[in-house]
Design a protein around this motif. Structure first.
Motif, short mmCIF file in Angstrom:
data_model
loop_
_atom_site.label_atom_id
_atom_site.label_comp_id
_atom_site.label_asym_id
_atom_site.label_seq_id
_atom_site.Cartn_x
_atom_site.Cartn_y
_atom_site.Cartn_z
N GLU A 115 0.82 -1.21 0.00
CA GLU A 115 0.00 0.00 0.00
C GLU A 115 0.85 1.27 0.00
O GLU A 115 0.49 2.28 -0.59
CB GLU A 115 -0.92 0.00 1.22
N ALA A 116 2.02 1.21 0.65
CA ALA A 116 2.85 2.41 0.80
C ALA A 116 3.63 2.76 -0.46
O ALA A 116 4.17 3.87 -0.56
CB ALA A 116 3.83 2.21 1.96
N LEU A 117 3.70 1.85 -1.43
CA LEU A 117 4.54 2.08 -2.61
C LEU A 117 4.23 3.42 -3.28
O LEU A 117 5.13 4.17 -3.64
CB LEU A 117 4.35 0.94 -3.61
N ASP A 118 2.97 3.72 -3.47
CA ASP A 118 2.58 4.93 -4.20
C ASP A 118 1.89 5.97 -3.33
O ASP A 118 1.58 7.06 -3.81
CB ASP A 118 1.65 4.56 -5.36
N THR A 119 1.64 5.65 -2.07
CA THR A 119 0.84 6.55 -1.24
C THR A 119 1.59 7.17 -0.08
O THR A 119 1.17 8.20 0.44
CB THR A 119 -0.39 5.81 -0.68
N PRO A 126 5.55 7.83 0.71
CA PRO A 126 6.98 7.70 0.42
C PRO A 126 7.84 7.46 1.66
O PRO A 126 8.78 6.66 1.61
CB PRO A 126 7.33 9.04 -0.24
N ALA A 127 7.54 8.13 2.76
CA ALA A 127 8.35 7.96 3.97
C ALA A 127 8.25 6.54 4.49
O ALA A 127 9.25 5.92 4.88
CB ALA A 127 7.90 8.96 5.04
N LEU A 128 7.03 5.99 4.49
CA LEU A 128 6.85 4.62 4.96
C LEU A 128 7.48 3.64 3.98
O LEU A 128 8.05 2.62 4.38
CB LEU A 128 5.37 4.31 5.12
N SER A 129 7.41 3.95 2.69
CA SER A 129 8.03 3.08 1.69
C SER A 129 9.54 2.99 1.92
O SER A 129 10.13 1.91 1.79
CB SER A 129 7.73 3.61 0.29
N VAL A 130 10.17 4.10 2.26
CA VAL A 130 11.61 4.10 2.57
C VAL A 130 11.89 3.23 3.79
O VAL A 130 12.86 2.48 3.83
CB VAL A 130 12.11 5.54 2.80
N GLU A 131 11.02 3.33 4.79
CA GLU A 131 11.19 2.52 6.00
C GLU A 131 11.14 1.03 5.67
O GLU A 131 11.96 0.24 6.13
CB GLU A 131 10.10 2.87 7.01
N PHE A 132 10.18 0.64 4.84
CA PHE A 132 10.06 -0.76 4.45
C PHE A 132 11.25 -1.20 3.60
O PHE A 132 11.72 -2.34 3.71
CB PHE A 132 8.76 -1.00 3.69
N ARG A 133 11.73 -0.31 2.75
CA ARG A 133 12.91 -0.63 1.94
C ARG A 133 14.10 -0.95 2.85
O ARG A 133 14.84 -1.90 2.62
CB ARG A 133 13.24 0.53 1.01
N ASN A 134 14.26 -0.16 3.90
CA ASN A 134 15.36 -0.39 4.83
C ASN A 134 15.18 -1.69 5.60
O ASN A 134 16.15 -2.40 5.89
CB ASN A 134 15.48 0.79 5.80
N ILE A 135 13.93 -2.02 5.94
CA ILE A 135 13.65 -3.28 6.63
C ILE A 135 14.06 -4.46 5.75
O ILE A 135 14.72 -5.40 6.20
CB ILE A 135 12.15 -3.37 6.98
N LEU A 136 13.67 -4.41 4.47
CA LEU A 136 14.02 -5.50 3.55
C LEU A 136 15.53 -5.59 3.35
O LEU A 136 16.09 -6.69 3.25
CB LEU A 136 13.32 -5.29 2.21
N ARG A 137 16.18 -4.45 3.28
CA ARG A 137 17.64 -4.46 3.11
C ARG A 137 18.31 -5.11 4.32
O ARG A 137 19.26 -5.88 4.16
CB ARG A 137 18.15 -3.04 2.90
N ARG A 138 17.84 -4.78 5.52
CA ARG A 138 18.43 -5.38 6.72
C ARG A 138 18.24 -6.89 6.71
O ARG A 138 19.13 -7.65 7.10
CB ARG A 138 17.83 -4.78 7.99
N MET A 139 17.07 -7.32 6.27
CA MET A 139 16.81 -8.76 6.22
C MET A 139 17.75 -9.45 5.23
O MET A 139 18.33 -10.50 5.53
CB MET A 139 15.35 -9.03 5.83
#
Length: 219
Positions: free
Chosen positions: A118-122, A124-137
């Motif tokens: 849901e955050a991909l297009d709506t 941006p700040a949350l999308s960055v947070e999720f991107r960092n979560i995936l990178r850490r994983m």
């Protein structure tokens, strides 16, 4: 009431935050960000709407706090389960077990996946947070696999980063299918198969692979 006032309470604040965060995670997981309201979170938590605003400025702050709370809990559990003495595939199985628990018992994995899309297009700040979560994983998984390569129990000609991305993608893909069709998609069986397939793919092959004409690239 303002979030600043909530922060001034000190010891009295934490006990009532946890039920709110749990209720928020369940609501966001089932309804998404747009479909979740402060009224719904308050009702599910068994508190007044004012109690929610006592601790959180608005729904967005509550969302970010819920994400941090969930991710922190998940990452702490992974670190507790994946101990240094485990071999690489044993560590990978422990990671899968933690993911299975959070996907089927706590509802937290569904929370993350629902909001990630849901955050991909709506947001941006949350999308960055999720991107960092995936990178850490992926970094964590790559470190586990790289240790296995250094110990000689996993193939050294496979990119640890690429293998980590395959594992992360396999876990999330299986979870999404399970959420869509839980009657047909056995998440436990799929995750076990993923570990078995990774073990077969990453098993050392020695000189036999080269003798058979295999390449030396990462795949």
């Amino acid at each position: 009431m303002s979030a600043a006032r909530g922060r001034s309470r000190g010891d009295g604040r934490e006990p009532s935050r946890k039920p709110l965060l749990r209720a928020a995670i369940d609501c966001f997981a089932r309804l998404g960000y747009q479909g979740t309201t402060i009224d719904r979170i308050a009702r599910d938590a068994g508190v007044t709407k004012g109690a929610v605003y006592y601790h959180f400025r608005d729904k967005e702050q509550l969302l970010f706090e819920a994400v941090k709370d969930h991710v922190g809990e998940f990452e702490r559990q992974v670190l507790a389960e994946v101990t240094p003495e485990l071999d690489a595939m044993g560590a990978l199985r422990r990671v899968v077990d933690v993911c299975f628990f959070h996907a089927t018992v706590s509802n937290h994995r569904r929370f993350i996946i629902t909001l990630m899309v849901e955050a991909l297009d709506t947001n941006p700040a949350l999308s960055v947070e999720f991107r960092n979560i995936l990178r850490r994983m992926r970094v964590f998984l790559a470190d586990v696999l790289r240790r296995g390569q250094q110990r000689g129990v996993l193939r050294g000609d496979v990119s640890a980063e690429a293998a980590a991305a395959v594992v992360a993608g396999g876990i999330m893909g299986a979870e999404i299918q399970h959420y869509q069709d839980p009657e047909q998609v056995d998440l436990r069986a799929i995750l076990d198969t993923l570990v078995e397939q990774m073990a077969a793919w990453l098993a050392p092959r020695g000189g036999a692979r080269k003798a058979a004409g295999g390449g030396t690239g990462p795949w």
